[in-house]
Write a protein that holds these residues in place. Structure first.
Motif, PDB file in Angstrom:
ATOM      1  N   ALA A 151       0.836  -1.203   0.000  1.00  0.00           N
ATOM      2  CA  ALA A 151       0.000   0.000   0.000  1.00  0.00           C
ATOM      3  C   ALA A 151       0.869   1.251   0.000  1.00  0.00           C
ATOM      4  CB  ALA A 151      -0.936   0.009   1.206  1.00  0.00           C
ATOM      5  N   ARG A 152       1.879   1.283   0.840  1.00  0.00           N
ATOM      6  CA  ARG A 152       2.764   2.447   0.890  1.00  0.00           C
ATOM      7  C   ARG A 152       3.499   2.673  -0.427  1.00  0.00           C
ATOM      8  NH1 ARG A 152       5.376   1.606   6.871  1.00  0.00           N
ATOM      9  NH2 ARG A 152       3.818   2.810   8.027  1.00  0.00           N
ATOM     10  N   SER A 153       3.844   1.597  -1.112  1.00  0.00           N
ATOM     11  CA  SER A 153       4.604   1.737  -2.356  1.00  0.00           C
ATOM     12  C   SER A 153       3.811   2.442  -3.447  1.00  0.00           C
ATOM     13  CB  SER A 153       5.091   0.368  -2.844  1.00  0.00           C
ATOM     14  OG  SER A 153       4.029  -0.393  -3.361  1.00  0.00           O
ATOM     15  N   SER A 154       2.496   2.453  -3.331  1.00  0.00           N
ATOM     16  CA  SER A 154       1.670   3.107  -4.352  1.00  0.00           C
ATOM     17  C   SER A 154       1.285   4.541  -3.982  1.00  0.00           C
ATOM     18  CB  SER A 154       0.417   2.278  -4.622  1.00  0.00           C
ATOM     19  OG  SER A 154      -0.453   2.316  -3.520  1.00  0.00           O
ATOM     20  N   LEU A 155       1.754   5.003  -2.841  1.00  0.00           N
ATOM     21  CA  LEU A 155       1.429   6.352  -2.368  1.00  0.00           C
ATOM     22  C   LEU A 155       2.593   7.306  -2.582  1.00  0.00           C
ATOM     23  CD1 LEU A 155      -0.130   5.281   1.049  1.00  0.00           C
ATOM     24  CD2 LEU A 155      -1.400   6.163  -0.922  1.00  0.00           C
ATOM     25  N   HIS A 156       2.292   8.581  -2.606  1.00  0.00           N
ATOM     26  CA  HIS A 156       3.340   9.612  -2.622  1.00  0.00           C
ATOM     27  C   HIS A 156       4.196   9.396  -1.378  1.00  0.00           C
ATOM     28  CE1 HIS A 156       5.189  13.520  -1.911  1.00  0.00           C
ATOM     29  NE2 HIS A 156       5.027  13.731  -3.222  1.00  0.00           N
ATOM     30  N   PRO A 157       5.512   9.543  -1.478  1.00  0.00           N
ATOM     31  CA  PRO A 157       6.389   9.274  -0.328  1.00  0.00           C
ATOM     32  C   PRO A 157       5.992  10.004   0.956  1.00  0.00           C
ATOM     33  CG  PRO A 157       7.699   9.581  -2.297  1.00  0.00           C
ATOM     34  CD  PRO A 157       6.275   9.897  -2.675  1.00  0.00           C
ATOM     35  N   ASP A 158       5.545  11.249   0.859  1.00  0.00           N
ATOM     36  CA  ASP A 158       5.149  11.981   2.062  1.00  0.00           C
ATOM     37  C   ASP A 158       3.914  11.361   2.714  1.00  0.00           C
ATOM     38  OD1 ASP A 158       7.236  13.763   1.732  1.00  0.00           O
ATOM     39  OD2 ASP A 158       6.003  15.248   0.687  1.00  0.00           O
ATOM     40  N   ILE A 159       2.992  10.923   1.887  1.00  0.00           N
ATOM     41  CA  ILE A 159       1.781  10.294   2.413  1.00  0.00           C
ATOM     42  C   ILE A 159       2.121   8.911   2.963  1.00  0.00           C
ATOM     43  CG2 ILE A 159      -0.500   9.382   1.803  1.00  0.00           C
ATOM     44  CD1 ILE A 159      -0.682  11.700  -0.228  1.00  0.00           C
ATOM     45  N   ALA A 160       2.958   8.178   2.233  1.00  0.00           N
ATOM     46  CA  ALA A 160       3.351   6.830   2.665  1.00  0.00           C
ATOM     47  C   ALA A 160       4.025   6.859   4.029  1.00  0.00           C
ATOM     48  CB  ALA A 160       4.274   6.195   1.629  1.00  0.00           C
ATOM     49  N   THR A 161       4.883   7.842   4.246  1.00  0.00           N
ATOM     50  CA  THR A 161       5.588   7.958   5.522  1.00  0.00           C
ATOM     51  C   THR A 161       4.614   8.188   6.673  1.00  0.00           C
ATOM     52  OG1 THR A 161       7.544   8.824   4.427  1.00  0.00           O
ATOM     53  CG2 THR A 161       7.339   9.278   6.775  1.00  0.00           C
ATOM     54  N   GLY A 162       3.585   8.956   6.428  1.00  0.00           N
ATOM     55  CA  GLY A 162       2.616   9.263   7.472  1.00  0.00           C
ATOM     56  C   GLY A 162       1.535   8.221   7.656  1.00  0.00           C
ATOM     57  N   PHE A 163       1.473   7.240   6.752  1.00  0.00           N
ATOM     58  CA  PHE A 163       0.429   6.214   6.819  1.00  0.00           C
ATOM     59  C   PHE A 163       0.796   5.195   7.889  1.00  0.00           C
ATOM     60  CE2 PHE A 163      -1.704   2.461   4.484  1.00  0.00           C
ATOM     61  CZ  PHE A 163      -2.870   2.625   5.196  1.00  0.00           C
ATOM     62  N   GLN A 164       0.168   5.316   9.042  1.00  0.00           N
ATOM     63  CA  GLN A 164       0.399   4.439  10.192  1.00  0.00           C
ATOM     64  C   GLN A 164      -0.944   3.850  10.626  1.00  0.00           C
ATOM     65  OE1 GLN A 164       3.477   3.843  11.352  1.00  0.00           O
ATOM     66  NE2 GLN A 164       4.354   5.296   9.906  1.00  0.00           N
ATOM     67  N   PRO A 165      -1.412   2.829   9.914  1.00  0.00           N
ATOM     68  CA  PRO A 165      -2.721   2.276  10.267  1.00  0.00           C
ATOM     69  C   PRO A 165      -2.705   1.571  11.618  1.00  0.00           C
ATOM     70  CG  PRO A 165      -1.665   0.944   8.577  1.00  0.00           C
ATOM     71  CD  PRO A 165      -0.790   2.139   8.806  1.00  0.00           C
ATOM     72  N   ASP A 166      -3.851   1.477  12.207  1.00  0.00           N
ATOM     73  CA  ASP A 166      -4.030   0.757  13.460  1.00  0.00           C
ATOM     74  C   ASP A 166      -3.621  -0.699  13.245  1.00  0.00           C
ATOM     75  OD1 ASP A 166      -6.097  -1.094  15.067  1.00  0.00           O
ATOM     76  OD2 ASP A 166      -5.709   0.732  16.230  1.00  0.00           O
ATOM     77  N   GLU A 167      -2.745  -1.217  14.080  1.00  0.00           N
ATOM     78  CA  GLU A 167      -2.219  -2.581  13.919  1.00  0.00           C
ATOM     79  C   GLU A 167      -3.325  -3.633  13.973  1.00  0.00           C
ATOM     80  OE1 GLU A 167       0.865  -3.757  13.180  1.00  0.00           O
ATOM     81  OE2 GLU A 167       1.450  -1.670  12.876  1.00  0.00           O
ATOM     82  N   ARG A 168      -4.281  -3.441  14.856  1.00  0.00           N
ATOM     83  CA  ARG A 168      -5.380  -4.403  14.979  1.00  0.00           C
ATOM     84  C   ARG A 168      -6.216  -4.432  13.699  1.00  0.00           C
ATOM     85  NH1 ARG A 168     -10.488  -3.878  16.072  1.00  0.00           N
ATOM     86  NH2 ARG A 168     -10.298  -1.714  16.677  1.00  0.00           N
ATOM     87  N   GLU A 169      -6.500  -3.272  13.145  1.00  0.00           N
ATOM     88  CA  GLU A 169      -7.295  -3.210  11.922  1.00  0.00           C
ATOM     89  C   GLU A 169      -6.516  -3.753  10.727  1.00  0.00           C
ATOM     90  OE1 GLU A 169      -8.660   0.814  11.640  1.00  0.00           O
ATOM     91  OE2 GLU A 169     -10.009   0.576  13.355  1.00  0.00           O
ATOM     92  N   LEU A 170      -5.209  -3.489  10.689  1.00  0.00           N
ATOM     93  CA  LEU A 170      -4.382  -4.020   9.613  1.00  0.00           C
ATOM     94  C   LEU A 170      -4.333  -5.545   9.693  1.00  0.00           C
ATOM     95  CD1 LEU A 170      -2.643  -3.176   7.195  1.00  0.00           C
ATOM     96  CD2 LEU A 170      -0.693  -3.121   8.746  1.00  0.00           C
ATOM     97  N   ARG A 171      -4.245  -6.063  10.895  1.00  0.00           N
ATOM     98  CA  ARG A 171      -4.231  -7.524  11.081  1.00  0.00           C
ATOM     99  C   ARG A 171      -5.572  -8.127  10.654  1.00  0.00           C
ATOM    100  NH1 ARG A 171      -1.062 -11.236  13.368  1.00  0.00           N
ATOM    101  NH2 ARG A 171      -2.001 -13.060  14.311  1.00  0.00           N
TER     102      ARG A 171
END
Length: 91
Positions: free
Chosen positions: A59-79
């Motif tokens: 998911a991060r690889s398809s985002l602008h680097p600034d957005i990718a860096t800030g993308f910190q999803p909730d671990e429980r929801e990601l799991r």
């Protein structure tokens, strides 16, 4: 595969980001959904933890680097998303 959606907590956003919240949520959700579809197609028995890590990386690889860096999803929801990918791939 279920539709994945990223929700941002307005209380954690600065004023400028709050104005862009809806399009940012849409962009993050789209990136996560594409990542899930890609991983589901290429699933080879990885653990839920590995799929979770791959979801975030892809998911991060398809985002602008600034957005990718800030993308910190909730671990429980990601799991939970990773578990859905694993379940769908095994079906």
């Amino acid at each position: 595969m279920q539709e994945l959606h990223v929700s941002l907590d307005p209380a954690e956003l600065d004023p400028a980001t709050q104005k862009l919240r809806e399009p940012l949520e849409a962009q993050l959700s789209s990136a996560l959904q594409r990542a899930a579809e890609t991983i589901e197609r290429d699933y080879h028995g990885e653990s839920v933890a590995e799929v979770s890590r791959r979801l975030l990386d892809v998911a991060r690889s398809s985002l602008h680097p600034d957005i990718a860096t800030g993308f910190q999803p909730d671990e429980r929801e990601l799991r939970q998303a990773a578990q859905a990918v694993v379940n769908a791939a095994r079906s």
